[in-house]
Design a protein around this motif. Structure first.
Motif, PDB file in Angstrom:
ATOM      1  N   LYS A 290       0.842  -1.199   0.000  1.00 57.34           N
ATOM      2  CA  LYS A 290       0.000   0.000   0.000  1.00 57.34           C
ATOM      3  C   LYS A 290       0.879   1.251   0.000  1.00 57.34           C
ATOM      4  O   LYS A 290       1.993   1.232   0.540  1.00 57.34           O
ATOM      5  N   ALA A 291       0.373   2.312  -0.622  1.00 60.73           N
ATOM      6  CA  ALA A 291       1.083   3.594  -0.582  1.00 60.73           C
ATOM      7  C   ALA A 291       0.885   4.216   0.797  1.00 60.73           C
ATOM      8  O   ALA A 291      -0.235   4.252   1.305  1.00 60.73           O
ATOM      9  N   LEU A 292       1.960   4.663   1.402  1.00 61.80           N
ATOM     10  CA  LEU A 292       1.882   5.304   2.718  1.00 61.80           C
ATOM     11  C   LEU A 292       1.549   6.775   2.520  1.00 61.80           C
ATOM     12  O   LEU A 292       2.266   7.502   1.830  1.00 61.80           O
ATOM     13  N   LYS A 293       0.431   7.207   3.107  1.00 61.63           N
ATOM     14  CA  LYS A 293      -0.068   8.564   2.864  1.00 61.63           C
ATOM     15  C   LYS A 293       0.909   9.637   3.340  1.00 61.63           C
ATOM     16  O   LYS A 293       0.945  10.740   2.817  1.00 61.63           O
ATOM     17  N   ASP A 294       1.723   9.305   4.383  1.00 60.65           N
ATOM     18  CA  ASP A 294       2.632  10.322   4.909  1.00 60.65           C
ATOM     19  C   ASP A 294       3.980  10.337   4.183  1.00 60.65           C
ATOM     20  O   ASP A 294       4.859  11.111   4.520  1.00 60.65           O
TER      21      ASP A 294
ATOM     22  N   LYS B 123       5.522  11.308   0.787  1.00 62.03           N
ATOM     23  CA  LYS B 123       5.074  12.125  -0.342  1.00 62.03           C
ATOM     24  C   LYS B 123       5.297  11.466  -1.703  1.00 62.03           C
ATOM     25  O   LYS B 123       4.469  11.596  -2.603  1.00 62.03           O
ATOM     26  N   GLY B 124       6.374  10.747  -1.882  1.00 65.00           N
ATOM     27  CA  GLY B 124       6.703  10.199  -3.200  1.00 65.00           C
ATOM     28  C   GLY B 124       5.995   8.892  -3.537  1.00 65.00           C
ATOM     29  O   GLY B 124       6.169   8.371  -4.641  1.00 65.00           O
ATOM     30  N   GLN B 125       5.213   8.345  -2.598  1.00 65.15           N
ATOM     31  CA  GLN B 125       4.514   7.089  -2.886  1.00 65.15           C
ATOM     32  C   GLN B 125       3.143   7.402  -3.489  1.00 65.15           C
ATOM     33  O   GLN B 125       2.316   8.055  -2.871  1.00 65.15           O
ATOM     34  N   ILE B 126       2.923   6.926  -4.713  1.00 66.17           N
ATOM     35  CA  ILE B 126       1.683   7.212  -5.442  1.00 66.17           C
ATOM     36  C   ILE B 126       0.783   5.980  -5.380  1.00 66.17           C
ATOM     37  O   ILE B 126       1.150   4.907  -5.862  1.00 66.17           O
ATOM     38  N   GLY B 127      -0.377   6.136  -4.754  1.00 67.53           N
ATOM     39  CA  GLY B 127      -1.312   5.023  -4.617  1.00 67.53           C
ATOM     40  C   GLY B 127      -2.475   5.120  -5.584  1.00 67.53           C
ATOM     41  O   GLY B 127      -2.751   6.187  -6.146  1.00 67.53           O
ATOM     42  N   ALA B 128      -3.174   4.000  -5.771  1.00 71.16           N
ATOM     43  CA  ALA B 128      -4.343   3.968  -6.653  1.00 71.16           C
ATOM     44  C   ALA B 128      -5.489   4.739  -5.998  1.00 71.16           C
ATOM     45  O   ALA B 128      -5.850   4.449  -4.863  1.00 71.16           O
ATOM     46  N   PRO B 129      -6.062   5.736  -6.704  1.00 70.27           N
ATOM     47  CA  PRO B 129      -7.153   6.506  -6.110  1.00 70.27           C
ATOM     48  C   PRO B 129      -8.477   5.746  -6.059  1.00 70.27           C
ATOM     49  O   PRO B 129      -9.430   6.191  -5.443  1.00 70.27           O
ATOM     50  N   MET B 130      -8.514   4.564  -6.733  1.00 64.55           N
ATOM     51  CA  MET B 130      -9.719   3.733  -6.730  1.00 64.55           C
ATOM     52  C   MET B 130      -9.328   2.321  -7.138  1.00 64.55           C
ATOM     53  O   MET B 130      -8.251   2.113  -7.703  1.00 64.55           O
TER      54      MET B 130
END
Length: 298
Positions: free
Chosen positions: A223-227, A229-236
């Protein structure tokens, strides 16, 4: 979209999304555009104020972006600002009625291309479908080339499949009927497939079928870690249909990184920052859940 349990939240978000886009007159496709935005907001836990404040960084559904570009025309009362400028940045805009500036379409040339591509009889309806919905039509032709004439099945069999020991008939054409009986389904193998046993006109048959639901449940992806900054996660949740960058490549803020698709809703994931792609964690056709790590930027 995995939001079945949040239908009340989606309905509330629909009201906010509608106001965000300027209280649209809702017909197809404008009603769907509002719905896409509402689902996007619930999926990402965004209020109207948060979505508007973060509009420059967010990867909105493609239908929302194209609406703001003017692809379905100018809404009554004009476009919502500053939302439109924040979302579009430098993207091209259509001024006036889109049909007025569309280049003429050569239907005979399109028909010839379709015959070359699909190698079969092409009807006038096929040509019009390909002209209006090119991506959907191409997917439909690939689907029917893989699975055959599924319009021969009734709705329940098509959507749910037969029950074990159920017998049914499929009329392919007049005088050509298949008698099918579902017999058994095996356990899941390591490749995420099940062997399906059935009788076809009295003969025992079996095929391997990919269990997409079980594959979802077996899905393990960082999973992308929200804190960070450079990790881009799937928005859906959705399938990766296009990757537009590679490791080592430079990216600008707002640059498209990849395209996700789910239930006819496409989202172009854009970069929230300038930098260099450190690692890409996805491949084309990979199915992702919300917040799954797509790539890292430094």
């Amino acid at each position: 979209m995995g939001l079945g349990s949040k239908f009340k939240e989606v309905k509330k978000a629909y009201v906010e999304a509608n106001q965000m886009l300027g209280d649209l007159i809702k017909v197809t496709p404008s009603s769907k555009i509002v719905g896409d935005l509402a689902q996007f907001m619930v999926q990402n836990g965004l209020s109207r104020a948060e979505a508007e404040a973060q509009a420059e960084e967010l990867s909105f559904p493609r239908s929302v972006v194209e609406f703001l570009q003017g692809y379905i025309g100018i809404p009554h009362g004009g476009f919502p600002e500053p939302l439109r400028s924040k979302v579009l940045k430098d993207l091209p805009r259509v001024e006036g009625r889109p049909g007025a500036s569309l280049p003429p379409l050569d239907l005979q040339l399109l028909e010839k291309e379709l015959i070359e591509r699909h190698g079969e009889e092409v009807t006038p309806e096929d040509v019009l479908s390909a002209a209006i919905y090119p991506d959907v039509f191409a997917h439909f032709k690939d689907f029917t080339a893989t699975f055959g004439p599924l319009d021969s099945l009734n709705t329940r069999l098509f959507l749910q499949g037969p029950k074990i020991a159920e017998e049914f008939e499929v009329e392919l054409e007049r005088g050509k009927t298949l008698h099918i009986k579902a017999l058994a389904i095996s356990d899941l193998n390591r490749a995420g497939q099940r062997q399906v046993f059935f009788e076809l006109n009295g003969q025992l048959r079996s095929i391997l079928v990919k269990d997409t639901q079980a594959m979802k449940e077996m899905h393990f992806h960082p999973k992308a870690l929200k804190d960070v900054k450079g990790q881009i996660g799937a928005p859906m949740p959705g399938k990766v249909i296009d990757i537009k960058v590679a490791a080592g490549g430079k990216v600008a803020k707002g640059q498209p990184l990849c395209v996700l698709s789910a239930m006819k809703m496409e989202t172009v994931v854009t970069s929230p920052m300038e930098g260099t792609v450190r690692k890409v964690h996805v491949t084309t056709d990979m199915t992702l859940e919300g917040d799954d790590l797509i790539l890292e930027i430094e």
